[in-house]
Design a protein around this motif. Structure first.
Motif, mmCIF file in Angstrom:
data_model
loop_
_atom_site.group_PDB
_atom_site.id
_atom_site.type_symbol
_atom_site.label_atom_id
_atom_site.label_comp_id
_atom_site.label_asym_id
_atom_site.label_seq_id
_atom_site.Cartn_x
_atom_site.Cartn_y
_atom_site.Cartn_z
ATOM 1 N N LYS A 43 -4.325 -1.317 5.588
ATOM 2 C CA LYS A 43 -3.147 -0.894 4.825
ATOM 3 C C LYS A 43 -2.791 -1.937 3.771
ATOM 4 C CE LYS A 43 0.879 0.913 3.715
ATOM 5 N NZ LYS A 43 0.967 2.018 2.733
ATOM 6 N N MET A 44 -2.844 -3.207 4.155
ATOM 7 C CA MET A 44 -2.524 -4.280 3.214
ATOM 8 C C MET A 44 -3.514 -4.299 2.054
ATOM 9 S SD MET A 44 -2.254 -8.383 3.933
ATOM 10 C CE MET A 44 -3.888 -8.436 4.676
ATOM 11 N N ALA A 45 -4.816 -4.170 2.347
ATOM 12 C CA ALA A 45 -5.832 -4.182 1.294
ATOM 13 C C ALA A 45 -5.696 -2.971 0.375
ATOM 14 C CB ALA A 45 -7.225 -4.218 1.921
ATOM 15 N N THR A 46 -5.402 -1.815 0.963
ATOM 16 C CA THR A 46 -5.208 -0.595 0.165
ATOM 17 C C THR A 46 -4.019 -0.732 -0.774
ATOM 18 O OG1 THR A 46 -6.134 0.765 1.948
ATOM 19 C CG2 THR A 46 -4.825 1.891 0.278
ATOM 20 N N ASP A 47 -2.937 -1.300 -0.277
ATOM 21 C CA ASP A 47 -1.750 -1.500 -1.107
ATOM 22 C C ASP A 47 -2.040 -2.432 -2.278
ATOM 23 O OD1 ASP A 47 -0.353 0.143 0.555
ATOM 24 O OD2 ASP A 47 0.727 -1.442 1.605
ATOM 25 N N LEU A 48 -2.758 -3.517 -2.005
ATOM 26 C CA LEU A 48 -3.083 -4.465 -3.062
ATOM 27 C C LEU A 48 -4.001 -3.843 -4.107
ATOM 28 C CD1 LEU A 48 -3.678 -7.701 -0.939
ATOM 29 C CD2 LEU A 48 -1.803 -7.309 -2.543
ATOM 30 N N PHE A 49 -4.961 -3.055 -3.654
ATOM 31 C CA PHE A 49 -5.942 -2.464 -4.564
ATOM 32 C C PHE A 49 -5.328 -1.352 -5.410
ATOM 33 C CE2 PHE A 49 -9.426 0.487 -5.589
ATOM 34 C CZ PHE A 49 -10.292 -0.386 -6.229
ATOM 35 N N SER A 50 -4.487 -0.518 -4.801
ATOM 36 C CA SER A 50 -3.915 0.633 -5.503
ATOM 37 C C SER A 50 -2.633 0.303 -6.246
ATOM 38 C CB SER A 50 -3.646 1.773 -4.515
ATOM 39 O OG SER A 50 -2.650 1.383 -3.578
ATOM 40 N N GLY A 51 -1.961 -0.758 -5.813
ATOM 41 C CA GLY A 51 -0.670 -1.100 -6.419
ATOM 42 C C GLY A 51 0.486 -0.329 -5.829
ATOM 43 N N LYS A 52 0.207 0.620 -4.926
ATOM 44 C CA LYS A 52 1.259 1.390 -4.259
ATOM 45 C C LYS A 52 1.559 0.725 -2.922
ATOM 46 C CE LYS A 52 -0.243 5.739 -6.372
ATOM 47 N NZ LYS A 52 -0.733 7.127 -6.130
ATOM 48 N N ARG A 53 2.749 0.181 -2.814
ATOM 49 C CA ARG A 53 3.077 -0.599 -1.626
ATOM 50 C C ARG A 53 4.139 0.060 -0.756
ATOM 51 N NH1 ARG A 53 2.866 -6.846 -3.896
ATOM 52 N NH2 ARG A 53 0.857 -6.638 -4.957
ATOM 53 N N SER A 54 4.332 1.341 -0.924
ATOM 54 C CA SER A 54 5.336 2.042 -0.127
ATOM 55 C C SER A 54 4.777 2.427 1.230
ATOM 56 C CB SER A 54 5.809 3.298 -0.863
ATOM 57 O OG SER A 54 4.737 4.197 -1.050
ATOM 58 N N ILE A 55 5.658 2.544 2.205
ATOM 59 C CA ILE A 55 5.299 2.997 3.544
ATOM 60 C C ILE A 55 6.481 3.773 4.096
ATOM 61 C CG2 ILE A 55 6.060 0.804 4.583
ATOM 62 C CD1 ILE A 55 3.887 1.200 6.716
ATOM 63 N N SER A 56 6.220 4.927 4.659
ATOM 64 C CA SER A 56 7.300 5.769 5.174
ATOM 65 C C SER A 56 7.941 5.124 6.405
ATOM 66 C CB SER A 56 6.769 7.152 5.531
ATOM 67 O OG SER A 56 5.896 7.074 6.642
ATOM 68 N N GLN A 57 9.121 5.598 6.743
ATOM 69 C CA GLN A 57 9.822 5.037 7.889
ATOM 70 C C GLN A 57 9.061 5.312 9.182
ATOM 71 O OE1 GLN A 57 13.985 5.761 7.753
ATOM 72 N NE2 GLN A 57 14.408 4.868 9.763
ATOM 73 N N VAL A 58 8.465 6.506 9.297
ATOM 74 C CA VAL A 58 7.679 6.836 10.486
ATOM 75 C C VAL A 58 6.449 5.934 10.579
ATOM 76 C CG1 VAL A 58 6.297 8.612 11.615
ATOM 77 C CG2 VAL A 58 8.466 9.225 10.542
ATOM 78 N N ALA A 59 5.742 5.760 9.468
ATOM 79 C CA ALA A 59 4.555 4.907 9.461
ATOM 80 C C ALA A 59 4.927 3.451 9.753
ATOM 81 C CB ALA A 59 3.848 5.004 8.114
ATOM 82 N N CYS A 60 6.082 3.049 9.236
ATOM 83 C CA CYS A 60 6.561 1.678 9.472
ATOM 84 C C CYS A 60 6.835 1.465 10.957
ATOM 85 C CB CYS A 60 7.815 1.422 8.647
ATOM 86 S SG CYS A 60 8.418 -0.284 8.727
ATOM 87 N N GLY A 61 7.538 2.420 11.583
ATOM 88 C CA GLY A 61 7.815 2.323 13.006
ATOM 89 C C GLY A 61 6.545 2.341 13.835
ATOM 90 N N THR A 62 5.569 3.156 13.421
ATOM 91 C CA THR A 62 4.285 3.226 14.128
ATOM 92 C C THR A 62 3.546 1.898 14.048
ATOM 93 O OG1 THR A 62 4.103 5.593 13.626
ATOM 94 C CG2 THR A 62 2.083 4.440 14.283
ATOM 95 N N GLN A 63 3.553 1.289 12.859
ATOM 96 C CA GLN A 63 2.878 0.007 12.691
ATOM 97 C C GLN A 63 3.540 -1.078 13.530
ATOM 98 O OE1 GLN A 63 2.924 -2.322 8.865
ATOM 99 N NE2 GLN A 63 0.738 -1.812 8.873
ATOM 100 N N ILE A 64 4.878 -1.080 13.555
ATOM 101 C CA ILE A 64 5.596 -2.040 14.388
ATOM 102 C C ILE A 64 5.222 -1.858 15.852
ATOM 103 C CG2 ILE A 64 7.872 -2.670 15.280
ATOM 104 C CD1 ILE A 64 9.018 -2.154 12.530
ATOM 105 N N SER A 65 5.176 -0.591 16.296
ATOM 106 C CA SER A 65 4.868 -0.299 17.687
ATOM 107 C C SER A 65 3.473 -0.787 18.063
ATOM 108 C CB SER A 65 4.979 1.211 17.936
ATOM 109 O OG SER A 65 4.679 1.523 19.278
ATOM 110 N N PHE A 66 2.471 -0.502 17.208
ATOM 111 C CA PHE A 66 1.102 -0.963 17.475
ATOM 112 C C PHE A 66 1.035 -2.485 17.488
ATOM 113 C CE2 PHE A 66 -0.468 3.323 16.606
ATOM 114 C CZ PHE A 66 -1.549 3.402 17.455
ATOM 115 N N PHE A 67 1.677 -3.094 16.494
ATOM 116 C CA PHE A 67 1.618 -4.544 16.359
ATOM 117 C C PHE A 67 2.219 -5.233 17.586
ATOM 118 C CE2 PHE A 67 2.993 -8.684 14.629
ATOM 119 C CZ PHE A 67 1.817 -9.106 14.040
#
Length: 290
Positions: free
Chosen positions: A80-104
């Motif tokens: 996700k970090m590499a994709t954001d840097l490459f595309s320039g789009k750094r947004s993440i939805s609230q659901v995706a954010c919560g999912t990433q926190i949960s996995f992490f």
């Protein structure tokens, strides 16, 4: 209420690593190279332990689980970090954010528990070698693995659900390359002092108690090593423990800095270095240990 609803459907913005850097291609290439090395080494380690019957021991089984956790952890953040840097789009939805926190959190806590249980395995192997096979049976190893994954998932679910329920006011920019609890709490527009204390208390349970158990185990191990008559036996025992102690220091040190300080003392740069650096160093330790 209107203000809360206004922001409820808005995405978060991940500022990422080095927001002001100009040569993005070099940074993305470096990140992908490190990620590829980490994925390759951990995958090879898991595969070798699985196919080589000589490595079907409790220590190597637990090590393969640690490598699997590390592989899953970096895969939940780096792409996700590499994709954001490459595309320039750094947004993440609230659901995706919560999912990433949960996995992490699940994987971090699971690693913490597993590293602690691995100290017990070392204690049994060195202090009770004749009973090692009996104590560290396949059933016990599977139970250790289940406790690690289940414990991480349970604590993560509670922390994630509570952290994500706070309303966000104003800027939704996260000074991090991933969605992380402490970074999200900085955006909350409610008093989070009670939750902040709960995070510290949870950290004491998740970090200090296991660390105390690990240190106690190694104190008994070193006493047993000092009583050994064989120099070769001492060196072998110390070599067996050295890599695990390295993992302990690289894992628990940064984790305590991140999660056992009030949010007012958090530095985004320090938190990024702690979260990113621990995983990278642990990859090399996994290979060294085998």
């Amino acid at each position: 209420m209107d203000k809360r609803n206004e922001y409820s459907n808005m995405d978060f913005i991940l500022l990422g690593l080095f927001p002001g850097i100009k040569d993005i291609n070099v940074l993305v290439s470096a990140i992908l190279l490190i990620y590829a090395v980490a994925v390759t080494t951990n995958s090879i380690l898991i595969f070798l332990i699985w196919v080589d019957s000589h490595l079907h021991t409790p220590m190597h089984f637990l090590l393969s689980q640690l490598a699997l956790m590390d592989l899953t952890l970096i895969s939940s953040t780096v792409p996700k970090m590499a994709t954001d840097l490459f595309s320039g789009k750094r947004s993440i939805s609230q659901v995706a954010c919560g999912t990433q926190i949960s996995f992490f959190l699940t994987l971090e806590i699971a690693e913490c528990i597993l590293i602690t249980l691995m100290a017990f395995d070392h204690y049994v192997a060195i202090c009770n070698p004749l009973r090692c096979t009996l104590i560290m049976s396949q059933k016990v190893c599977l139970q250790m693995t289940f406790i690690s994954w289940a414990g991480g998932a349970l604590i993560s679910l509670m922390d994630t659900a509570y952290a994500m329920h706070f309303p966000i006011c104003g800027s939704r920019e996260i000074s991090h390359f991933l969605c992380e609890v402490m970074a999200i709490l900085k955006l909350a527009c409610e008093d989070i002092s009670a939750y902040e204390k709960a995070v510290v208390m949870t950290s004491i349970v998740v970090l200090l108690i296991p660390l105390s158990f690990i240190l106690s185990s190694y104190a008994l191990i070193f006493l047993a090593v000092l009583r050994m008559n064989s120099v070769e036996g001492r060196n072998k025992a110390l070599a067996t423990c050295s890599s695990h102690l390295t993992v302990v220091s690289l894992y628990f040190g940064p984790a305590m800095l991140v999660y056992m300080r009030p949010t007012s003392y958090h530095s985004p740069k320090l938190d990024q270095e702690d979260c990113n650096g621990t995983t990278v160093f642990m990859d090399s330790v996994h290979i060294h240990k085998t």
